[in-house]
Design an enzyme around this catalytic site. Structure first.
Site, PDB file in Angstrom:
ATOM      1  N   ALA A 202     -10.906  -1.404  -2.205  1.00  0.00           N
ATOM      2  CA  ALA A 202     -11.665  -0.395  -1.452  1.00  0.00           C
ATOM      3  C   ALA A 202     -10.779   0.416  -0.518  1.00  0.00           C
ATOM      4  O   ALA A 202     -10.934   1.625  -0.391  1.00  0.00           O
ATOM      5  CB  ALA A 202     -12.774  -1.077  -0.652  1.00  0.00           C
ATOM      6  N   CYS A 327       3.704  -3.966   1.531  1.00  0.00           N
ATOM      7  CA  CYS A 327       3.677  -5.422   1.368  1.00  0.00           C
ATOM      8  C   CYS A 327       5.078  -6.024   1.425  1.00  0.00           C
ATOM      9  O   CYS A 327       5.234  -7.210   1.644  1.00  0.00           O
ATOM     10  CB  CYS A 327       3.023  -5.783   0.041  1.00  0.00           C
ATOM     11  SG  CYS A 327       1.442  -4.989  -0.162  1.00  0.00           S
TER      12      CYS A 327
END
Length: 404
Positions: A202, A327
């Site tokens: 999302a 990340c």
């Protein structure tokens, strides 16, 4: 124009106000547990969850029954890769992926190697794309799963997934696709691509963080081993009380992406080209990393030769950009994605990823061009190597006293 300027849309996106408004009632008024079947609070929550499931399914050309809610794309990748490998291991223990995949896929593959699976990590071409012929050559009798992303999170490069899907379907091998960076930005249809499993998130499409989805094909049915034990929610694929406000937000974000995505992609592409041409006009020795023809609209990954990416990021600290994936950006190693594309360590270290999106303006792009050009020139003035190159010295012919 507001400072700081956000140009890191591949790391995350702001929640669209319309998404936030859709979510708000489910925090305090309609706060029920979607698994509570015995009263109206639960029914209302379940109704909202199912409406969102329909929207996410419509975005990717799936049926609502094929969408499984997760906590995000990392969980979706883990559930798809580990869940499929563990369920189908009696058919074979060979898996195939690509060296430029997201860490959530690569590290899941490494975990499976420790469980006795064999993994082939495919090379990409110089432009960052996977040549389907490499995949075809890697498939074996005991291959059970192929995992190839649609668009890369660092370079924005788009793989030919329709062709990859045709190859895997013909070979009877499952195809997992990490579609996190493409869904909502590019057309992505699970039927057209012959995808069996697809990861979605999302917060990469103007929805909230902490909610994702996994598309799991029903015809022919794909089976998975659940990675978490519990109450058997989500048809047994993923136990745990559903994050109702987050899921509602995901549904609204998916609806907006479906309705507005094509027009938005056109606008963002024009901004990306404005940024690229502006930098190109103001600077020499500038390299765009990855294919420009096959790329998500808002991505520009550029190497500024003879400038450290980290130094440039500090020099333009009022512009939010990244040098690699969010990340892995805590690591000072050069991007493994760029290295896998054959880009030298020095050029990989000098790379910056610009991510443009829904709320980026022309004014912001023009400001960033002026700022980056000014700072790169200043940093290069301090580089003896840049000076030598400008004087016509071929650095490859120099023998350094202390080779690094």
């Amino acid at each position: 124009m507001k400072i700081p300027i956000y140009m890191d849309y591949h790391a995350t996106t702001p929640v669209d106000r319309r998404v936030l408004e859709a979510m708000l009632p489910y925090f305090a008024e309609d706060f029920g547990n979607a698994a509570s079947k015995s009263h109206a609070f639960g029914w209302r929550a379940e109704e909202a969850v199912e409406a969102a499931r329909e929207e996410v399914a419509r975005l990717v050309g799936a049926s609502a029954k094929e969408i499984v809610w997760t906590s995000g794309a990392t969980e979706s990748d883990n559930l798809a890769v580990k869940g499929a490998a563990q369920f189908y291991q009696s058919k074979g223990k060979h898996l195939v992926t690509c060296k430029t995949e997201h860490k959530a896929v690569l590290d899941s593959m490494h975990a499976l190697e420790r469980q006795g699976f064999e993994v082939t990590f495919l090379d990409v071409e110089k432009d960052g794309r996977l040549d389907p012929a490499r995949l075809r050559a890697a498939l074996r009798e005991d291959t059970i799963l192929v995992s190839i992303m649609h668009a890369n999170n660092e370079t924005g490069v788009v793989h030919p997934i329709e062709e990859i899907g045709r190859i895997t379907r013909a070979a009877g091998v499952l195809f997992h696709c990490d579609a996190v960076q493409s869904a909502g930005k590019l057309p992505f249809d699970v039927e057209d691509a012959n995808v069996d499993l697809a990861s979605l998130s999302a917060h990469k499409m103007y929805g909230p963080k902490g909610v994702g989805a996994l598309y799991v094909r029903r015809k022919p049915r794909v089976r998975l081993i659940a990675q978490m034990d519990g109450g058997g929610h989500e048809r047994g694929f993923r136990s745990g009380t559903l994050n109702v406000p987050g899921i509602v937000g995901f549904g609204k974000a998916a609806e907006l992406a479906r309705l507005e995505g094509a027009a938005e992609a056109e606008r963002v592409l024009a901004l990306r080209e404005r940024l690229r041409k502006g930098l190109d006009a103001g600077l020499d020795l500038l390299t765009v990393n990855g294919s420009l023809a096959h790329r998500v609209p808002g991505n520009l990954n550029v190497s500024f030769a003879y400038v450290e990416g980290e130094a440039l990021m500090m020099a333009i600290k009022d512009v939010a950009v990244s040098s690699g994936s969010a990340c892995t950006s805590a690591s000072l190693e050069p991007s493994y994605v760029l290295r896998a594309m054959g880009i030298s360590e020095d050029l990989a270290h000098s790379s910056i990823r610009f991510g443009l999106g829904r709320f980026t303006t022309e004014e912001e792009v023009d400001h960033v061009v002026r700022l980056v050009v000014e700072k790169v020139r200043k940093l290069r003035e301090m580089s003896p190597l840049y000076e030598m190159v400008k004087e016509g010295v071929d650095l490859s012919q120099i023998e350094w006293a202390n080779p690094h």
